[in-house]
Every structure is written in C-alpha cells, then in structure tokens.
Design an enzyme around this catalytic site. Structure first.
Site, PDB file in Angstrom:
ATOM      1  N   ARG A 239       0.861  -1.185   0.000  1.00 23.06           N
ATOM      2  CA  ARG A 239       0.000   0.000   0.000  1.00 23.06           C
ATOM      3  C   ARG A 239       0.895   1.232   0.000  1.00 23.06           C
ATOM      4  NH1 ARG A 239      -3.621  -2.654  -1.465  1.00 23.06           N
ATOM      5  NH2 ARG A 239      -5.594  -3.107  -0.432  1.00 23.06           N
ATOM      6  N   GLU A 268      -4.078   7.358  -4.552  1.00 29.22           N
ATOM      7  CA  GLU A 268      -4.355   6.866  -5.915  1.00 29.22           C
ATOM      8  C   GLU A 268      -5.614   7.501  -6.479  1.00 29.22           C
ATOM      9  OE1 GLU A 268      -4.313   2.600  -5.577  1.00 29.22           O
ATOM     10  OE2 GLU A 268      -2.257   2.608  -4.876  1.00 29.22           O
ATOM     11  N   HIS A 286      -1.444   0.449  -9.827  1.00 25.28           N
ATOM     12  CA  HIS A 286      -2.040  -0.512  -8.871  1.00 25.28           C
ATOM     13  C   HIS A 286      -2.684  -1.678  -9.639  1.00 25.28           C
ATOM     14  CE1 HIS A 286      -4.107  -1.054  -4.696  1.00 25.28           C
ATOM     15  NE2 HIS A 286      -3.855  -2.215  -5.256  1.00 25.28           N
TER      16      HIS A 286
HETATM   17  C1  8YV Z   1      -6.783  -4.760  -5.846  1.00 28.18           C
HETATM   18  C2  8YV Z   1      -5.462  -5.054  -3.732  1.00 28.18           C
HETATM   19  O1  8YV Z   1      -6.173  -3.758  -6.566  1.00 28.18           O
HETATM   20  O2  8YV Z   1      -6.011  -7.171  -2.957  1.00 28.18           O
HETATM   21  C3  8YV Z   1      -5.694  -6.044  -2.667  1.00 28.18           C
HETATM   22  O3  8YV Z   1      -5.539  -5.668  -1.510  1.00 28.18           O
HETATM   23  O4  8YV Z   1      -5.006  -3.988  -3.518  1.00 28.18           O
HETATM   24  C4  8YV Z   1      -5.744  -5.440  -5.106  1.00 28.18           C
HETATM   25  O5  8YV Z   1      -5.776  -6.778  -5.344  1.00 28.18           O
HETATM   26  C5  8YV Z   1      -8.029  -4.229  -5.340  1.00 28.18           C
HETATM   27  O6  8YV Z   1      -8.510  -4.687  -4.150  1.00 28.18           O
HETATM   28  C6  8YV Z   1      -9.039  -4.457  -6.447  1.00 28.18           C
HETATM   29  O7  8YV Z   1     -10.023  -3.650  -6.421  1.00 28.18           O
END
Ligand code: 8YV
Length: 320
Positions: A239, A268, A286
């Site tokens: 993150r 983001e 991302h």
């Molecule tokens: C995705 C993520 O970008 O799993 C996570 O924590 O950051 C990613 O896999 C996101 O959740 C998809 O919307």
C-alpha cells in the site's frame, strides 16, 4: 442500469471498479445497487439505503463509519481484494457487520508483478524500451549497463502469503532472502530482522508486501531509505501508505537510493508527479492482481462470501 427493487434477493451495494462480468454475476444473485465511487450518493442508493444488507467493494475503497451509518441494516462488507484497510473494522465489529476479503486467489499474480518490478528496475527494462523507441540506440549505441538480481539480497517487509511467493520467485533469480514481520516465523529459515531499518541496512532490494493501515503507516520513512542506501532499491506492491512518499521522492531525486518500482501510492490515482521524469523509477497503476484470471477469481470469491452469509453458512474468508 441498476435493478428495480426485488425483495426476493438480498439487497447489495456494489462499489466500482469491478469487472463487468462480476457485476453481472452479482446482479443474478442479489438485488444490486451499483455505486460508481464510494463518495457518490445517487438517488437509488439514498432511496434504498435501508434495504442494503451487504456491500461488495474494492479493497482500497473507503468504507468508513460515515458510509456504513447510512445503511442501518448492513450485515456484511465483502472486500474484492486481500487488503481491507479501507474498511473501518472497529465500526464494523461494534455493529455486528462481518468483513471478508479474497486471499490466496491473487497471491501468485501479485508476487509475479513484484518480481516483474524487481527485474524492470534493476535491468532497466522500461528505460531500454524508451531507448529503442526514441532512436537513441541508433544515435548513441548501446545503453549503460544495469544491475543483475543474481547475488543481490532481497529484504521482504511482511512475509505472508504474497511475500513468500515473491521470495520463491526471487530465489529462482539467484537472490537471497531475509525479512521483517511483526513476529518471527518459526516455520521458515530465512534470516529475520526485528525492524524495517535493520532489514533495509542488510539488503539490496527492499520489497513491501505487508498490509496497509495504521500499524504500517509510513513504516518506510527517510531513515529506512537512508539505511537502504545509494545502491538499494525499493519495491512496493503493498500500500502507498506504508511509505513516506515525500521522503521517497527526496531520496530518489537526491540519488540516496538507486531506484524504485511502485505499484501503489498514498493518494491513488495521483502518483506523485515528481517521480515522472525519473528513469530509475518504474510506476504501475495498482495493477498487481489485475489479470483477467485473478480478478475473475476475486469476483467469484467476493460473491461466495456474500452468498454464504445470506445462506447462514460459515464465511469462507472472514477477517472481522
Ligand atoms: C486490488 C489489492 O487492486 O487485494 C488487494 O488488496 O489492492 C488489489 O488486489 C483491489 O482490491 C481491487 O479492487
């Protein structure tokens, strides 16, 4: 188009972005209200807020107390992602709202992109591409030499499922592994360091695969970057919040670290523009889990968590 109320199916709020086919599947299962962004309050959401029993949302969507309070009959928040740092889990737990995520199905793809970033940064893959396209190869000859992963030390912050898969990939490229976790893992023989600073001092490439949230906020600060040093690289597939971005921009502009590969950012989609001119930085939007296969599996698991809940069955992936 959102559906007309159908009281036979549980009413679920789905926050975009999510693959269109996952939305279609969710529409089959639930009386679905689609919210283009968590900050928006369109009429169909406001009018149906009392009926909403579940939310499906990207891991990074901010599902805070203020949003959940608008849905007094909310029972479950199902994250489309492994990270659930966007959800106010304290509020959820205090209000008997279950929180689920989608682990495992994305582990390989996220680790793949971590390895891709290590290779891209060290081997200057993106720089090389620009070098060919701009005609510099013809005009100036071969570009400068780059760095081999082989023999370099990878330090992993957060040796969980994704970190471990990244370690395996890095070992295949001849890297050695060490790590920092909240606690040492008894099941692994990789050298353990008690904090990020000590790990950064002892590695050439520092890769972040830990959860976001308060506990890891700006864990990688100016001191950790100084410990990584002028030959050290930072890779972030965790993150943006884990890194002090201002300190990172400073370290990269002053060349006090060698480079960075970043898939995630604090705000983001606003990656710091100060990074854009740098050749020693590879930026991604991302997209570590963003393959058709993985996003489909994540969507299926998100729906499975919701349907299990509404059927009164144990939740496959409850995290709070
Ligand atoms: C995705 C993520 O970008 O799993 C996570 O924590 O950051 C990613 O896999 C996101 O959740 C998809 O919307």
């Amino acid at each position: 188009m959102n559906s007309v109320p159908n009281n036979d199916k549980p009413c679920v709020l789905l926050i975009e972005p999510m693959p269109s086919w996952t939305i279609d599947r969710a529409r089959d299962e639930f009386d679905l209200i689609v919210l283009p962004h968590e900050n928006q309050r369109p009429a169909d959401f406001v009018e149906n807020a009392n009926r909403i029993r579940g939310i499906a949302m990207p891991g990074f969507a901010k599902v805070d107390a203020a949003l959940m309070e608008l849905m007094p009959n909310l029972e479950i928040a199902a994250c489309f992602g492994v990270g659930f740092d966007g959800v106010d889990t304290s509020y959820a737990m205090a209000n008997n709202i279950a929180v689920t995520n989608t682990p495992d199905v994305l582990t390989d793809c996220v680790a793949d992109l971590g390895m891709a970033l290590i290779l891209a940064v060290l081997r200057k893959v993106v720089v090389g591409d620009r070098y060919v396209r701009s005609g510099r190869w013809v005009a100036e000859g071969f570009m400068e030499l780059n760095d081999s992963p082989r023999g370099r030390r990878l330090g992993i912050v957060g040796l969980g499922r994704i970190g471990l898969e990244l370690a395996k990939r890095a070992e295949a490229f001849g890297m050695t592994i060490s790590y920092y976790n909240r606690s040492e893992r008894g099941d692994l023989s990789y050298p353990y360091f008690p904090n990020a600073h000590a790990l950064a001092e002892a590695c050439d490439v520092l890769a972040l695969t830990c959860p976001g949230g308060e506990a890891t906020m700006k864990l990688v600060d100016g001191d950790v970057l100084a410990a990584l040093g002028a030959k050290g690289y930072l890779i972030n597939i965790a993150r943006g919040s884990v890194v002090d971005e201002a300190a990172l921009v400073k370290a990269l502009s002053e060349n006090t670290i060698a480079g960075a590969g970043l898939d995630v950012f604090a705000d983001e989609p606003n990656a710091p523009e100060a990074l854009f001119p740098f050749d020693h930085v590879v930026l991604q939007p991302h997209q570590a889990s963003a393959t058709v296969e993985t996003r489909t599996a994540m969507g299926d698991l998100t729906i499975k968590n919701l349907t299990a809940h509404f059927a009164g069955q144990p939740l496959p992936n409850q995290v709070a």
